[in-house]
Design a protein around this motif. Structure first.
Motif, PDB file in Angstrom:
ATOM      1  N   PHE A 103       6.383   4.437 -10.199  1.00 41.37           N
ATOM      2  CA  PHE A 103       5.138   3.851  -9.695  1.00 41.37           C
ATOM      3  C   PHE A 103       4.087   3.879 -10.803  1.00 41.37           C
ATOM      4  O   PHE A 103       4.078   4.774 -11.645  1.00 41.37           O
ATOM      5  CB  PHE A 103       4.610   4.648  -8.497  1.00 41.37           C
ATOM      6  N   VAL A 112       3.655   0.163  -1.974  1.00 38.69           N
ATOM      7  CA  VAL A 112       2.312   0.620  -2.300  1.00 38.69           C
ATOM      8  C   VAL A 112       2.108   1.993  -1.690  1.00 38.69           C
ATOM      9  O   VAL A 112       2.467   2.226  -0.530  1.00 38.69           O
ATOM     10  CB  VAL A 112       1.238  -0.341  -1.731  1.00 38.69           C
ATOM     11  N   THR A 129       1.750   1.471  -7.244  1.00 39.07           N
ATOM     12  CA  THR A 129       2.681   0.415  -6.866  1.00 39.07           C
ATOM     13  C   THR A 129       3.984   0.524  -7.647  1.00 39.07           C
ATOM     14  O   THR A 129       4.005   0.967  -8.795  1.00 39.07           O
ATOM     15  CB  THR A 129       2.074  -0.984  -7.098  1.00 39.07           C
ATOM     16  N   THR A 182       5.501  -6.890   0.764  1.00 38.61           N
ATOM     17  CA  THR A 182       4.844  -5.678   0.273  1.00 38.61           C
ATOM     18  C   THR A 182       4.682  -4.713   1.431  1.00 38.61           C
ATOM     19  O   THR A 182       4.270  -5.104   2.517  1.00 38.61           O
ATOM     20  CB  THR A 182       3.468  -6.017  -0.333  1.00 38.61           C
ATOM     21  N   PHE A 208      -4.428   3.478  -5.720  1.00 41.21           N
ATOM     22  CA  PHE A 208      -3.286   2.680  -5.286  1.00 41.21           C
ATOM     23  C   PHE A 208      -2.206   2.794  -6.351  1.00 41.21           C
ATOM     24  O   PHE A 208      -2.461   2.568  -7.534  1.00 41.21           O
ATOM     25  CB  PHE A 208      -3.660   1.205  -5.097  1.00 41.21           C
ATOM     26  N   VAL A 247       7.500  -5.028  -3.252  1.00 38.01           N
ATOM     27  CA  VAL A 247       6.589  -4.016  -3.797  1.00 38.01           C
ATOM     28  C   VAL A 247       6.346  -2.937  -2.755  1.00 38.01           C
ATOM     29  O   VAL A 247       6.157  -3.238  -1.576  1.00 38.01           O
ATOM     30  CB  VAL A 247       5.230  -4.637  -4.214  1.00 38.01           C
ATOM     31  N   SER A 278      -2.322   1.333 -10.002  1.00 36.68           N
ATOM     32  CA  SER A 278      -2.730  -0.065 -10.043  1.00 36.68           C
ATOM     33  C   SER A 278      -4.204  -0.252  -9.751  1.00 36.68           C
ATOM     34  O   SER A 278      -4.732  -1.342  -9.932  1.00 36.68           O
ATOM     35  CB  SER A 278      -1.909  -0.877  -9.034  1.00 36.68           C
ATOM     36  N   GLU A 291       3.457  -0.592   2.600  1.00 36.71           N
ATOM     37  CA  GLU A 291       2.761   0.656   2.259  1.00 36.71           C
ATOM     38  C   GLU A 291       3.550   1.812   2.860  1.00 36.71           C
ATOM     39  O   GLU A 291       3.909   1.784   4.025  1.00 36.71           O
ATOM     40  CB  GLU A 291       1.337   0.653   2.794  1.00 36.71           C
ATOM     41  N   PHE A 293       1.742  -3.792   4.493  1.00 37.99           N
ATOM     42  CA  PHE A 293       0.578  -3.481   3.662  1.00 37.99           C
ATOM     43  C   PHE A 293      -0.658  -4.159   4.229  1.00 37.99           C
ATOM     44  O   PHE A 293      -1.697  -3.538   4.377  1.00 37.99           O
ATOM     45  CB  PHE A 293       0.841  -3.920   2.214  1.00 37.99           C
TER      46      PHE A 293
END
Length: 174
Positions: free
Chosen positions: A137, A118, A160, A81, A158, A116, A140, A83, A72
Motif C-alpha cells: 500500500f 483503500v 491504497t 474500489t 488514505f 483498488v 495516497s 474500503e 468505497f
C-alpha cells in the motif's frame, strides 16, 4: 492461526473486537458502541451483497481478528474500489494476525474483480501504516484534522493498493 469465512456465531466476538476499538483506540472515529443487532445487520448486509467477512481463529476456534471490505463510495464509477477494515484482539497484537488477514483479503479482492483497496488510517497509527506499506500500500493522501476523538483532532491517511496494475478500465455503465 487459521483464516476462514465468518459465520453468524462469530458476530459476538467481532462485536467485542470492534467495541473495544471504539472505547480504547482511534481506529473507529466514533464513541458509539454497537449492539449485537447492529453488528448482525452489518454482517448480514455484507454477506447478502457477496462481500467478504473473514476471521482469524486459533486452535480452539476463538476469534483473534476479523477483516472485511465494502464499497468505497456509492457511485458506479467507484465499483472496482473497496474500503477495507481489519481489527485484531489487542492481546494478540504484533503476532502477524493483521498481516495474514490482510493477505487473505487482498487475495479475495483480486479474485473478486476489485481493482483498488483503500484503507483509511489514523495518521498516528504507525503500526497500521507500516503494515499496509509492507503489503504494498502507498500513502495516497492525508486529510488534516478531519476527525476528532478523545478531545483531539485526528488526521486521516488514505492508503491504497492497486490490485491489478495494467488492467484496462471497463466500458462505461449504461
Amino acid at each position: 492461526m487459521h483464516i476462514r469465512d465468518a459465520v453468524a456465531e462469530d458476530v459476538p466476538a467481532i462485536l467485542a473486537l470492534y467495541n473495544h476499538a471504539v472505547r480504547s483506540t482511534t481506529a473507529a472515529w466514533t464513541n458509539a458502541e454497537e449492539t449485537l443487532d447492529d453488528r448482525l445487520t452489518w454482517f448480514e448486509g455484507r454477506k447478502s451483497k457477496g462481500l467478504p467477512v473473514i476471521v482469524a481463529v486459533d486452535g480452539r476456534n476463538q476469534v483473534a481478528g476479523f477483516a472485511s471490505y465494502g464499497p468505497f463510495r456509492a457511485k458506479e464509477g467507484y465499483r472496482f474500489t473497496a474500503e477495507h477494515t481489519v481489527y485484531v484482539d489487542p492481546e494478540r497484537h504484533r503476532q502477524g494476525i493483521g498481516r495474514i488477514l490482510m493477505v487473505r483479503l487482498i487475495d479475495i479482492a483480486k479474485s473478486g474483480g476489485m481493482h483498488v483497496l483503500v484503507g483509511g488510517v489514523d495518521a498516528d497509527n504507525g503500526a497500521s501504516i507500516a503494515l499496509h506499506e509492507s503489503l504494498g500500500f502507498e500513502i495516497s493522501g492525508r486529510l488534516p484534522q478531519t476527525g476528532t476523538k478523545f478531545g483531539r483532532w485526528l488526521d486521516l491517511v488514505f492508503m491504497t493498493l492497486v490490485l491489478n496494475a495494467g488492467r484496462s478500465a471497463p466500458a462505461p455503465v449504461s
